[in-house]
Structure formats: C-alpha cells, structure tokens
Design a protein around this motif. Structure first.
Motif, short mmCIF file in Angstrom:
data_model
loop_
_atom_site.label_atom_id
_atom_site.label_comp_id
_atom_site.label_asym_id
_atom_site.label_seq_id
_atom_site.Cartn_x
_atom_site.Cartn_y
_atom_site.Cartn_z
N ASP A 1 0.79 -1.39 -0.14
CA ASP A 1 0.25 0.09 -0.06
C ASP A 1 0.66 1.26 0.14
OD1 ASP A 1 -2.26 -1.68 0.14
OD2 ASP A 1 -2.67 -1.40 2.14
N MET A 2 0.35 2.49 -0.45
CA MET A 2 0.91 3.75 -0.27
C MET A 2 0.45 4.67 0.70
SD MET A 2 1.11 6.63 -3.40
CE MET A 2 1.32 5.27 -4.64
N PRO A 3 1.46 5.03 1.50
CA PRO A 3 0.84 6.09 2.69
C PRO A 3 0.50 7.37 2.16
CG PRO A 3 3.26 5.98 2.61
CD PRO A 3 2.56 4.66 1.74
N ALA A 4 -0.05 8.14 2.96
CA ALA A 4 -0.58 9.33 2.53
C ALA A 4 0.45 10.33 2.86
CB ALA A 4 -1.83 9.87 3.24
N PHE B 1 -2.82 0.94 -15.29
CA PHE B 1 -1.49 1.72 -15.67
C PHE B 1 -0.74 2.51 -14.52
CE2 PHE B 1 0.17 5.74 -17.14
CZ PHE B 1 1.54 4.97 -17.39
N GLU B 2 -1.76 3.08 -13.68
CA GLU B 2 -1.35 3.94 -12.51
C GLU B 2 -0.62 2.76 -11.42
OE1 GLU B 2 -3.51 5.79 -8.45
OE2 GLU B 2 -4.42 6.14 -10.32
N SER B 3 -1.01 1.65 -11.59
CA SER B 3 -0.44 0.83 -10.63
C SER B 3 1.07 0.35 -11.11
CB SER B 3 -0.90 -0.38 -10.63
OG SER B 3 -0.60 -1.90 -9.65
N MET B 4 1.28 0.30 -12.38
CA MET B 4 2.63 0.02 -13.29
C MET B 4 3.57 1.29 -12.91
SD MET B 4 3.48 -1.06 -16.85
CE MET B 4 3.10 0.25 -17.93
N ALA B 5 3.04 2.44 -13.01
CA ALA B 5 3.57 3.83 -12.79
C ALA B 5 4.24 3.81 -11.43
CB ALA B 5 2.81 4.87 -13.18
N VAL B 6 3.39 3.23 -10.54
CA VAL B 6 3.64 3.49 -8.98
C VAL B 6 4.69 2.38 -8.73
CG1 VAL B 6 3.10 2.69 -6.67
CG2 VAL B 6 1.57 4.33 -8.10
N ASP C 1 -1.78 11.90 -7.57
CA ASP C 1 -1.55 10.45 -7.55
C ASP C 1 -0.22 9.98 -6.89
OD1 ASP C 1 -3.70 9.72 -9.15
OD2 ASP C 1 -2.85 10.14 -10.93
N THR C 2 0.92 10.73 -7.01
CA THR C 2 2.09 10.36 -6.24
C THR C 2 2.93 11.54 -6.23
OG1 THR C 2 3.08 9.85 -8.51
CG2 THR C 2 2.51 8.09 -7.12
N ILE C 3 3.49 11.39 -4.95
CA ILE C 3 4.53 12.62 -4.54
C ILE C 3 5.79 11.78 -4.13
CG2 ILE C 3 5.18 14.34 -2.74
CD1 ILE C 3 1.55 13.44 -3.27
N LEU C 4 6.93 11.92 -4.78
CA LEU C 4 7.96 11.62 -4.56
C LEU C 4 8.94 12.38 -3.84
CD1 LEU C 4 10.48 10.16 -7.42
CD2 LEU C 4 11.19 10.61 -5.04
N HIS C 5 9.04 12.00 -2.44
CA HIS C 5 9.60 12.97 -1.30
C HIS C 5 10.97 12.15 -0.88
CE1 HIS C 5 8.49 15.94 2.00
NE2 HIS C 5 9.66 15.76 1.99
N ARG C 6 12.10 13.24 -1.33
CA ARG C 6 13.41 12.64 -0.85
C ARG C 6 13.72 13.16 0.53
NH1 ARG C 6 17.24 14.52 -5.64
NH2 ARG C 6 18.66 12.93 -4.77
N ARG C 7 14.67 12.43 1.28
CA ARG C 7 15.26 12.42 2.62
C ARG C 7 15.62 13.81 2.67
NH1 ARG C 7 19.26 8.23 4.91
NH2 ARG C 7 17.54 6.74 4.47
N ILE D 1 3.50 14.19 -8.96
CA ILE D 1 3.30 13.64 -10.14
C ILE D 1 1.68 13.05 -10.31
CG2 ILE D 1 4.06 11.48 -11.39
CD1 ILE D 1 6.62 11.88 -9.74
N GLU D 2 1.24 13.38 -11.43
CA GLU D 2 -0.04 12.78 -11.71
C GLU D 2 0.16 11.76 -12.75
OE1 GLU D 2 -3.98 14.28 -11.28
OE2 GLU D 2 -2.62 12.97 -9.78
N ILE D 3 -0.62 10.92 -12.74
CA ILE D 3 -0.36 9.49 -13.60
C ILE D 3 -1.60 9.53 -14.47
CG2 ILE D 3 -0.35 7.14 -13.80
CD1 ILE D 3 0.88 7.30 -11.04
N LYS D 4 -1.47 9.59 -15.91
CA LYS D 4 -2.41 9.55 -16.73
C LYS D 4 -2.29 8.71 -17.94
CE LYS D 4 -4.86 12.75 -14.69
NZ LYS D 4 -6.25 12.56 -13.84
N LEU D 5 -3.23 8.14 -18.65
CA LEU D 5 -2.97 7.55 -19.84
C LEU D 5 -2.44 8.05 -20.96
CD1 LEU D 5 -5.80 4.77 -20.59
CD2 LEU D 5 -3.57 4.19 -20.00
N GLY D 6 -2.93 9.13 -21.41
CA GLY D 6 -2.54 10.23 -22.19
C GLY D 6 -3.70 11.15 -22.58
#
Length: 427
Positions: free
Chosen positions: A271-274, A321-326, A352-358, A365-370
């Motif tokens: 799972d992905m946390p908030a 596709f969102e699952s693959m991108a994740v 959809d996703t936030i890539l947060h670094r240390r 990041i938003e994930i779309k088919l196109g």
C-alpha cells in the motif's frame, strides 16, 4: 534446448553496493521471482546455497558440529535461502561484531519469514536491508531512459525526447509484469509467467507464510478485490463488501485483515501512505493508505485480464496503468533516497504520487493514460496543490509532472509542468 539469459542490470545493484560499504551484512527482501539471488550473486565472492537439499542437509549436520565453518569463505559471502537455518541470523550478527568490517555477508531467500522467536537479535546496526521489486521498464529495457528524475530535481533543461512505446505495447508490458524471467520471453510465454506467479501465491505461498493453513479460494477472492481497487483508499470493510458482491462470499473483517497481513509479508501487496504537507489553509487531509499490488500483473492475473481486455476498456486500463507507474516510481525512488506517497484532501483535490526525498525535496506527479484532456486535467490538479503549499514552512516542489502511458514526446509545457511518457523515464 534450454534458453540462457543475460543478466540485466538492476537498480538494486547500486543499492546493494552502497549498503555493503557501510554494513557488515545486507539482507535482500522482496517477492519471490524478483531476482534477489541472481542480483546478489553479481557481488558475492562465495556461496552457501541452502536452497540445494543436499547442501542444506550437510549444513544442518555442520551446525551441530562446527557451526562457524558455515560462515567461512571469501567475502561478501552469499547465504541463499538463509531462513532454512534461522540460527544463522544470530551467528552472522555475532560474526559481524567480531570481524568489525563491512561487506561480510549477503542474505537472500524466500519472502516467507522465519519464526521471530528463533532470532534473539534484530541485527540493527549490523545487518542492513534493501527491498527488491519486480523490474521497472528502464531495468527491463523498454524505457529509453531519456528523461532522468534526478535531473528534474536538479531543474536541468532538456530538449523534447521521443517516446517509442504505443498503447498496445503498454498493455502487454502491464500484463507481463516486471518478473525478470518473463522479460526474456515474448507474447503468450511472457504472460504465462505472470499467471503462474499469481497461482503460486494463492495455491502454495499463502499456506507457507507462517505455517497457518489458509483457504486458497478465499485468498484468490481477496486478491481479486484488491485488484478491483487498485489506487483507491478503500477500507478492509469495503473490501469485504466487494467480495460479497462480486464473489458471493461473506468474509469477516478479521479474516480479511489476517489474509492481507500475510500477503504483505509475502511482498505481494504494498500500500501507499498519505502525504502530509504544510498547507496555507487548515483543510483536512485524508490519511488512508491506497491499495496496490507490488506488480500490476498480479492484479490483471487475478481478474483474468489480458492486453486486449485493457485495450477494450480504457477506464480499467487507466487504473492498472497507475499501478504500473507506481511500481516504477517506487523503484526509482529507492535509488534517489526517497519514498512515494499520495495526497487527498477534504476539498476533493488529489495527487496520485509525491516523490519525497530524505533531503526534503519533492516532486508532484499525476498519472494519466495520455490525451490532451487528461494531461490538462492532471496539470490543473498539480498547480492547485503546488499553490496550496505553505512555502514558508517547506520548500516548493522541485517539479510537477504528468506521467503518461503514451505520447509522441516528453516535453515541458509553457507553464513549467513536465509531460513524460513512462517509456522515457529513469531514476
């Protein structure tokens, strides 16, 4: 005649090399078939292969006579299927203390954990851990890697880059999954690997996780419900309702919780946390995790979907596709010293996703088919979220990106938002 395979470089190669420089031992965790042992062999100097029955039997005898001899060998010494002899854990921890040197051991094995009572010490400070997942598109060779996430964080400019993947190819790659062996096959042979993996989960692995005999059909139905809810923050109670509605089976909350915990221990579910940023307003942020399988092929296999099914149902295609991108973003985040999260608030604003670094930097990041309309919708969401962040308490996002399945090019919009097909992305 059997087919030989060339080793494909993994992001875990970098993670393992880095850990070996600072830890006496490194444990590689992750789902079965994701390539843990093969990757470990690339950097090991000697091997104790406990997955070989004859070697295991000899090792069991050796454990009673001269146990320390099992740890002797050129370093890093790889101990494969180490959980077959759980006593080795404490022996390795002690050996690391005695030797006072880094890079002594690599441990790999099945994702089935050992009984914790047989491990007196956690290994904290001595035994580092890395998590391997199935291969990203860049690792398997389908992504050109022309767009680097690292460069986006550095705000480096780039010329528009061509994307080589079409929608039907994405559908196939999604159903094939990132299992290393499947990437060496084409067509139905590749798809068979993913389906075999799914069947092994609910027919075999679920019974071995903690020596509790669970119901295979119940496991399959829970995986089917998880598959139907990819990327959604649904409760276990709602999963129970979904199973009853779609599979005519009543399962209690407690039972589902037990099965889900077991599947997470097998690294099947992740799972992905908030994300909880500092905002200018006091709007309530939803804290529920979103549901994902560790690889999208598990979800499509659970629902008996193939590439043609996805092409005929673009709404479902977008969800998978969102699952693959994740999956890919999780892998890339590891080497960038980051993690990924999702965002939802009471106003209905989502990301959809936030890539947060240390180091505190992050990308939205938003994930779309196109498609122009979807890209515009994703861009609007990204700008709304970016504008709502209180930059007096945390930095502004390093970048905003719409990650797509298809599109002729990766490029930067006039408003600064990046549009990047997944077939162009790398860490």
């Amino acid at each position: 005649m059997s087919k030989s395979f060339t080793y494909k470089t993994r992001i875990a190669d970098v993670l393992l090399a880095r850990k070996l420089k600072s830890k006496g031992a490194v444990l590689i965790e992750g789902p079965k078939w994701c390539g843990k042992t093969t990757t470990a062999k690339q950097q090991s100097a000697s091997l104790l292969a406990l997955g070989d029955t004859s070697i295991l039997e000899e090792a069991e005898q050796q454990l009673q006579i001269m146990p320390k001899k099992l740890l002797l060998g050129d370093v890093p010494r790889l101990i494969d299927e180490w959980q077959s002899l759980p006593q080795l854990w404490d022996m390795i921890r002690t050996a690391v203390d005695d030797r006072s040197e880094s890079g002594q051991f690599i441990l790999t094995g099945s994702s089935v954990p050992v009984e914790k009572e047989k491990m007196r010490h956690s290994g904290t400070g001595r035994i580092g851990r890395i998590c391997m997942r199935p291969m990203s598109l860049w690792e398997s060779g389908e992504s050109t890697g022309s767009i680097s996430l690292q460069n986006l964080f550095l705000n480096l400019e780039f010329e528009p880059q061509s994307n080589l993947l079409e929608l039907d190819q994405i559908a196939f790659l999604l159903c094939r999954g990132g299992w290393p062996r499947s990437t060496n096959f084409e067509g139905s042979l590749a798809l068979d690997e993913a389906r075999d993996y799914f069947e092994a989960i609910y027919k075999v692995d679920i019974h071995r996780i903690d020596n509790i005999r669970r119901n295979s059909e119940r496991t399959r139905n829970i995986l089917r419900s998880y598959a139907r809810n990819q990327g959604n923050a649904v409760s276990l109670a709602k999963i129970a309702d979904d199973i009853k509605e779609n599979d005519n089976q009543t399962i209690s909350y407690e039972t589902i919780s037990d099965y889900v915990d077991a599947l997470k221990k097998l690294f099947v579910l992740e799972d992905m946390p908030a994300w909880n940023p500092n905002l200018r307003s006091r709007i309530a942020i939803q804290s529920s995790n979103t549901r994902y399988c560790i690889d999208p092929s598990i979800a499509t296999s659970a629902l008996y979907l193939g590439p043609n099914d996805l092409m005929n149902d673009l709404l479902s295609f977008g969800m998978f596709f969102e699952s693959m991108a994740v999956r890919d973003l999780r892998i890339y985040a590891d080497v960038l010293d980051g993690s990924i999260f999702h965002y939802r608030d009471a106003s209905g604003l989502e990301c959809d996703t936030i890539l947060h670094r240390r180091d505190g930097t992050y990308g939205l990041i938003e994930i779309k088919l196109g498609g122009k309309e979807n890209i515009e919708k994703g861009s609007v969401n990204l700008k709304k979220l970016a504008q709502s962040i209180d930059t007096t308490k945390m930095p502004a996002p390093s970048f905003c990106m719409v990650l797509t399945a298809v599109g002729r090019y990766a490029y930067r919009r006039p408003d600064g938002i990046f549009v990047v097909p997944i077939g162009c992305l790398k860490p």
